[in-house]
Design a protein around this motif. Structure first.
Motif, PDB file in Angstrom:
ATOM      1  N   VAL A  84       0.853  -1.189   0.000  1.00 23.07           N
ATOM      2  CA  VAL A  84       0.000   0.000   0.000  1.00 23.07           C
ATOM      3  C   VAL A  84       0.887   1.236   0.000  1.00 23.07           C
ATOM      4  O   VAL A  84       1.844   1.317   0.763  1.00 23.07           O
ATOM      5  N   ASN A  85       0.565   2.184  -0.859  1.00 19.47           N
ATOM      6  CA  ASN A  85       1.204   3.498  -0.847  1.00 19.47           C
ATOM      7  C   ASN A  85       0.138   4.510  -0.448  1.00 19.47           C
ATOM      8  O   ASN A  85      -0.945   4.541  -1.040  1.00 19.47           O
ATOM      9  N   ILE A  86       0.452   5.305   0.560  1.00 23.47           N
ATOM     10  CA  ILE A  86      -0.500   6.252   1.127  1.00 23.47           C
ATOM     11  C   ILE A  86       0.046   7.667   0.956  1.00 23.47           C
ATOM     12  O   ILE A  86       1.207   7.926   1.270  1.00 23.47           O
ATOM     13  N   TYR A  87      -0.807   8.545   0.492  1.00 24.83           N
ATOM     14  CA  TYR A  87      -0.453   9.947   0.315  1.00 24.83           C
ATOM     15  C   TYR A  87      -1.420  10.770   1.161  1.00 24.83           C
ATOM     16  O   TYR A  87      -2.629  10.713   0.960  1.00 24.83           O
ATOM     17  N   LEU A  88      -0.884  11.503   2.129  1.00 27.93           N
ATOM     18  CA  LEU A  88      -1.690  12.341   3.016  1.00 27.93           C
ATOM     19  C   LEU A  88      -1.322  13.807   2.814  1.00 27.93           C
ATOM     20  O   LEU A  88      -0.143  14.131   2.659  1.00 27.93           O
ATOM     21  N   THR A  89      -2.318  14.675   2.864  1.00 27.69           N
ATOM     22  CA  THR A  89      -2.016  16.109   2.759  1.00 27.69           C
ATOM     23  C   THR A  89      -1.367  16.630   4.032  1.00 27.69           C
ATOM     24  O   THR A  89      -0.698  17.654   3.996  1.00 27.69           O
ATOM     25  N   ILE A 127      -4.805   6.555  -1.879  1.00 25.38           N
ATOM     26  CA  ILE A 127      -4.221   5.242  -1.600  1.00 25.38           C
ATOM     27  C   ILE A 127      -4.133   4.431  -2.881  1.00 25.38           C
ATOM     28  O   ILE A 127      -5.108   4.341  -3.629  1.00 25.38           O
ATOM     29  N   GLU A 128      -2.964   3.830  -3.110  1.00 26.48           N
ATOM     30  CA  GLU A 128      -2.821   2.867  -4.208  1.00 26.48           C
ATOM     31  C   GLU A 128      -2.418   1.533  -3.604  1.00 26.48           C
ATOM     32  O   GLU A 128      -1.820   1.487  -2.519  1.00 26.48           O
ATOM     33  N   MET A 129      -2.778   0.447  -4.279  1.00 20.78           N
ATOM     34  CA  MET A 129      -2.552  -0.878  -3.729  1.00 20.78           C
ATOM     35  C   MET A 129      -2.057  -1.877  -4.774  1.00 20.78           C
ATOM     36  O   MET A 129      -2.391  -1.752  -5.954  1.00 20.78           O
ATOM     37  N   TRP A 130      -1.301  -2.853  -4.272  1.00 21.49           N
ATOM     38  CA  TRP A 130      -0.867  -4.016  -5.048  1.00 21.49           C
ATOM     39  C   TRP A 130      -1.427  -5.245  -4.344  1.00 21.49           C
ATOM     40  O   TRP A 130      -1.327  -5.359  -3.120  1.00 21.49           O
ATOM     41  N   ALA A 131      -2.027  -6.154  -5.113  1.00 25.37           N
ATOM     42  CA  ALA A 131      -2.608  -7.369  -4.541  1.00 25.37           C
ATOM     43  C   ALA A 131      -2.116  -8.582  -5.309  1.00 25.37           C
ATOM     44  O   ALA A 131      -1.709  -8.470  -6.476  1.00 25.37           O
ATOM     45  N   VAL A 132      -2.172  -9.737  -4.666  1.00 25.04           N
ATOM     46  CA  VAL A 132      -1.842 -10.999  -5.310  1.00 25.04           C
ATOM     47  C   VAL A 132      -3.152 -11.760  -5.461  1.00 25.04           C
ATOM     48  O   VAL A 132      -3.919 -11.933  -4.519  1.00 25.04           O
ATOM     49  N   LYS A 133      -3.421 -12.180  -6.696  1.00 24.20           N
ATOM     50  CA  LYS A 133      -4.685 -12.832  -7.022  1.00 24.20           C
ATOM     51  C   LYS A 133      -4.546 -14.344  -6.858  1.00 24.20           C
ATOM     52  O   LYS A 133      -3.540 -14.939  -7.262  1.00 24.20           O
ATOM     53  N   ALA A 134      -5.583 -14.939  -6.276  1.00 20.42           N
ATOM     54  CA  ALA A 134      -5.588 -16.391  -6.123  1.00 20.42           C
ATOM     55  C   ALA A 134      -5.515 -17.063  -7.496  1.00 20.42           C
ATOM     56  O   ALA A 134      -6.013 -16.539  -8.485  1.00 20.42           O
ATOM     57  N   ARG A 135      -4.882 -18.206  -7.515  1.00 25.68           N
ATOM     58  CA  ARG A 135      -4.776 -18.957  -8.766  1.00 25.68           C
ATOM     59  C   ARG A 135      -6.146 -19.400  -9.239  1.00 25.68           C
ATOM     60  O   ARG A 135      -7.007 -19.754  -8.444  1.00 25.68           O
TER      61      ARG A 135
END
Length: 136
Positions: A84-89, A127-135
């Motif tokens: 997760v990448n979080i950007y706050l003001t 917020i941006e996110m990276w996820a791993v998808k189930a096979r």
């Protein structure tokens, strides 16, 4: 650090440790990256373009809801997120952000980065996110 949480494609190594002031995140995760799902930065906005919420708590809930909706379109959930990448003001709202984030993100918690940033007018968090998808 909760050790009982299980996800078949992301695990916290046994030796992973972090300082006592660490927030709700994992310091390191091992990911079986057969399929990745990456979502663009999400903000607290509805489908008509209206900003949702005025406080950091309201906007964090709405933003994480938008993240969950985008992930669902790829058959993923917040449980599948590993980065997760979080950007706050305003990093001064970090603890208030964390209070909401901690209730919405399942274990094992993703690794994450947070920075203070200038966002589009009206937004307190992105917020941006990276996820791993189930096979399949």
């Amino acid at each position: 650090m909760a050790d009982g949480a299980y996800h078949p494609l992301k695990t916290r190594p046994r030796g992973a440790t972090q300082h006592v002031t660490a927030g709700p995140y994992s310091p390191v995760l091992e990911v079986d990256a057969t399929k990745l799902v990456v979502i663009s930065g999400q903000v607290a906005i509805d489908m008509d373009g209206a900003v949702l919420g005025e406080t950091i708590e309201e906007q964090t809930r709405a933003t994480l809801g938008n993240c969950a909706r985008q992930l669902a379109s790829a058959d993923c959930s917040l449980a599948d997120v590993f980065k997760v990448n979080i950007y706050l003001t305003d990093l001064g709202q970090w603890s208030r952000f964390n209070a909401v984030y901690d209730t919405m993100m399942p274990e094992p918690l993703p690794v994450r980065t947070a920075v203070q940033a200038v966002l589009l007018p009206g937004f307190l968090v992105e917020i941006e996110m990276w996820a791993v998808k189930a096979r399949d």
